[in-house]
Design a protein around this motif. Structure first.
Motif, short mmCIF file in Angstrom:
data_model
loop_
_atom_site.label_atom_id
_atom_site.label_comp_id
_atom_site.label_asym_id
_atom_site.label_seq_id
_atom_site.Cartn_x
_atom_site.Cartn_y
_atom_site.Cartn_z
N LEU A 483 0.81 -1.21 0.00
CA LEU A 483 0.00 0.00 0.00
C LEU A 483 0.85 1.27 0.00
O LEU A 483 0.33 2.36 -0.23
N GLY A 484 2.14 1.11 0.27
CA GLY A 484 3.02 2.27 0.27
C GLY A 484 2.81 3.20 1.45
O GLY A 484 2.93 4.42 1.32
N VAL A 485 2.49 2.64 2.63
CA VAL A 485 2.29 3.45 3.83
C VAL A 485 3.23 2.96 4.92
O VAL A 485 3.59 1.77 4.95
N PRO A 486 3.65 3.86 5.83
CA PRO A 486 4.63 3.47 6.86
C PRO A 486 4.06 2.49 7.89
O PRO A 486 4.80 1.75 8.52
N GLN A 487 2.74 2.51 8.11
CA GLN A 487 2.08 1.54 8.99
C GLN A 487 0.62 1.48 8.59
O GLN A 487 0.08 2.41 7.97
N TYR A 488 -0.03 0.36 8.94
CA TYR A 488 -1.42 0.17 8.52
C TYR A 488 -2.11 -0.70 9.55
O TYR A 488 -1.66 -1.81 9.84
N ALA A 489 -3.18 -0.19 10.14
CA ALA A 489 -3.92 -0.94 11.18
C ALA A 489 -5.38 -1.00 10.78
O ALA A 489 -5.99 0.02 10.48
N TRP A 490 -5.94 -2.21 10.78
CA TRP A 490 -7.37 -2.35 10.47
C TRP A 490 -8.18 -1.72 11.59
O TRP A 490 -8.18 -2.19 12.72
N MET A 491 -8.93 -0.65 11.27
CA MET A 491 -9.74 0.04 12.27
C MET A 491 -11.12 0.42 11.75
O MET A 491 -11.92 0.97 12.50
#
Length: 634
Positions: A483-491
């Motif tokens: 996704l090209g993001v520094p972090q990703y959390a399902w919320m």
């Protein structure tokens, strides 16, 4: 000199070559020579020959009745030689003594072994119980023969009919019925499901797959305990926005909504509003226990098993025309769609409308967004959000992961209580449409922004990371390279995914400056993450299996003998207009991804569920099919 001796639980005879105190060297009738211990010798004799002794004694032993022997012998231990003298009334010949030995040895129910050549009469009560057990075993063996024969003739014995589910999902191999059934399967060459189906025990392949899933994942059933739905908090401030959701027609768990507020001289304020069941479902509560046990909503064509009770979903879903508790992320965006600032709030949000794909896409699609849109509610907001989504995608440096792939919607017409009477309609829509991109990009923004906020505050969180091509759950804020993001959390889906609910608890605590339910390195959080990942994968596999089943039903329903397909890799193809992958062993091995082929449908097995296809010819590739194959291979 010959000897009769015991070896490996049986009796053998041989000729003595040499005799020492503790051992003997003998030659067997076969010519093999061996050394035996003197303690194993039961009888020494000169005639008949070693080869003839057992040959003559065996038929003689078969004529001796164990019942009669038991009546004749007295209580206490006895030697077979002594008893042979009493039985024959004279000094027994070697063959006679050996016959008595063999008869005693062959009747362990009547005579218990007590040492070398010695026995003891079984007590009457023990003998009676043993004989009853033998008779029961004999009757059981006869019954098993009858069951096996009936099953081989595809007739279901009444004794086996009640065991259908256990035979399919958890066979008890100690039961005679199970042994008979598995023997019949082996002799017919059929699987358990195939044999039961031929016997009429399985009314529908649909029920086979559904019940197996319930047995594995919901052994106590899918019903919810009687728990009250927690009320909506009354102390929340009301947001000054008109929010709207975008979902397909069948969605009832509406987790997310959007809003746009124009700020003169600045740009806009874009709101991402997420349903907030975490405000009322507290960690450790009975409702948390329900959600923790299920971990996710289960989706399948024509049906679903929700993570939360309907009353709770109804209380917290973002239903149109109502004020709903939500966790909101507000993005201040300038006129070139750059995010200037952001803030998060817990508040009441008015949901003005629930937009549905099938209603919006006719006037908001790839062809219409470049010109003047129809005068429809929220048309201006949708167009603005679409431009913002394009800017977000450009900043991430990653094209939409769903571009060029199709979505498939299944509509089951009829009552699933009688699935074979149902019909299925499968519609295809191109994924990556303006609506898809709009929603996907804004959810990426919310999940990455809130994940970054919890990481910054050193609050535990469940992240979704991708490194070196592998996607996994983790408690560390690692990059999501895809996704090209520094972090990703399902919320953004707390009504239907437990990890989102957990993360929402953590986020609400962060925004309220409260202690979060889960500390860093929490063993409970690690366990929830592990269980969620395993369960979510199992649910997804079940959904794929049921979609495959309905695809095969559709092929039968349409009466298709030939289908066109697109090569994905080697001999694996995707059937056109269906989410159905098929391996075709007869296809040439030099076919390239994107090439289109025609296949003959030879056999459909709904119990597997599998379809057997035969390669017919290569077709001219369609550009969209080739693009889809390349995207899938990547």
């Amino acid at each position: 000199m010959n000897v009769l001796f015991e070896e490996d639980g049986g009796f053998k005879a041989g000729t003595v070559l040499s005799d020492a105190d503790a051992s003997l060297q003998i030659e067997m009738p076969s010519g093999k020579r061996s050394k035996i211990k003197a303690a194993t010798v039961l009888l020494r004799f000169e005639k008949p020959s070693a080869a003839a002794l057992l040959e003559q004694a065996t038929p003689l032993a078969e004529e001796i009745e164990a019942d009669f022997l038991w009546e004749c012998v007295s209580d206490g231990e006895f030697s077979f030689l002594d008893f042979a003298r009493d039985y024959y009334g004279h000094e027994p010949a070697p063959v006679e003594a050996t016959a008595v030995l063999l008869a005693l040895h062959a009747a362990p129910v009547y005579f218990h072994r007590k040492g070398k050549g010695r026995f003891k009469k079984a007590p009457a009560d023990i003998l009676a119980a043993a004989l009853a057990a033998l008779e029961k075993k004999r009757q059981q063996a006869l019954a098993m023969e009858g069951w096996i024969q009936a099953l081989k003739e595809f007739r279901l014995p009444p004794e086996i009919a009640p065991l259908t589910d256990s035979l399919l999902y958890a066979p008890d191999r100690n039961k005679a019925e199970t042994k008979a059934f598995e023997t019949a399967c082996a002799e017919t060459g059929l699987s358990a499901a195939q044999l039961l189906f031929k016997c009429g025990a399985i009314k529908s392949a649909y029920h086979l797959h559904y019940k197996r899933f319930l047995h594995e994942q919901f052994p106590k059933g899918t019903g919810f305990p009687a728990l009250p739905a927690p009320g909506v908090p009354g102390s929340l401030s009301r947001a000054d926005v008109r929010a709207f959701s975008i979902d397909d027609a069948n969605t009832t768990e509406i987790d997310d909504a959007l809003s746009v507020t124009w700020l003169p001289g600045i740009g806009t304020r874009i709101g991402i509003h997420i349903a907030a069941p975490g405000l009322a479902i507290t960690h450790g509560s009975p409702l948390d226990g329900v959600a923790r046990a299920r971990l996710s909503t289960v989706y399948m064509p024509g049906n679903k098993i929700t993570m939360l009770p309907d009353a709770v979903v109804g209380e917290y879903t973002l239903a149109g025309g109502t004020d709903c508790p939500a966790v909101s992320l507000y993005l201040t965006v300038n006129e070139v769609f750059e995010v200037i600032s952001h803030e998060s709030r817990v508040e009441m949000v008015h949901i003005a409308a629930n937009l549905r794909h099938h209603e919006v896409e006719p006037w908001f699609n790839a062809e219409t967004v470049g010109g003047a849109l129809a005068d429809e509610p929220f048309a201006k907001e949708l167009l603005h959000l679409w431009h913002f989504a394009n800017a977000c995608e450009g900043r991430r440096g990653k094209p939409s992961a769903t571009q060029g792939i199709n979505d498939y919607n299944f509509a089951i017409v009829g009552d699933l209580a009688e699935p074979d009477a149902c019909t299925v309609e499968i519609s295809e829509r191109k994924r990556g449409s303006p609506l898809d991109k709009l929603v996907a990009e804004l959810m990426i923004v919310a999940n990455s922004t809130w994940g970054g906020l919890l990481a910054e505050k050193n609050i535990a969180c469940l992240y979704r990371a991708q490194t070196q091509g592998k996607v996994r759950m983790t408690t560390s804020p690692l990059p999501h390279e895809g996704l090209g993001v520094p972090q990703y959390a399902w919320m953004t889906s707390p009504l239907r995914r437990y990890c989102d609910l957990v993360n929402q608890w953590q986020l609400i605590a962060c925004l309220g400056n409260d202690t979060p339910p889960f500390a860093q390195k929490s063993a409970e959080l690690f366990a929830a993450m592990r269980d969620f990942e395993l369960t979510y994968a199992a649910y997804a596999e079940f959904q794929r299996q049921m979609e495959r089943y309905w695809c095969l039903r559709w092929l039968q329903q349409q009466g298709l003998n030939e289908v066109d397909a697109t090569v994905r890799r080697e001999q694996l193809v995707k059937v056109d207009h269906l989410p159905l992958m098929v391996r075709v062993p007869s296809a040439p091995t030099d076919l390239l991804p994107g090439q289109r082929v025609r296949l003959a449908v030879e056999q459909i097995d709904l119990l597997a569920p599998e379809v057997t296809c035969r390669f017919l010819s290569v077709l001219e590739a369609a550009p969209e099919a080739a693009a889809e194959a390349e995207e899938d291979a990547a």
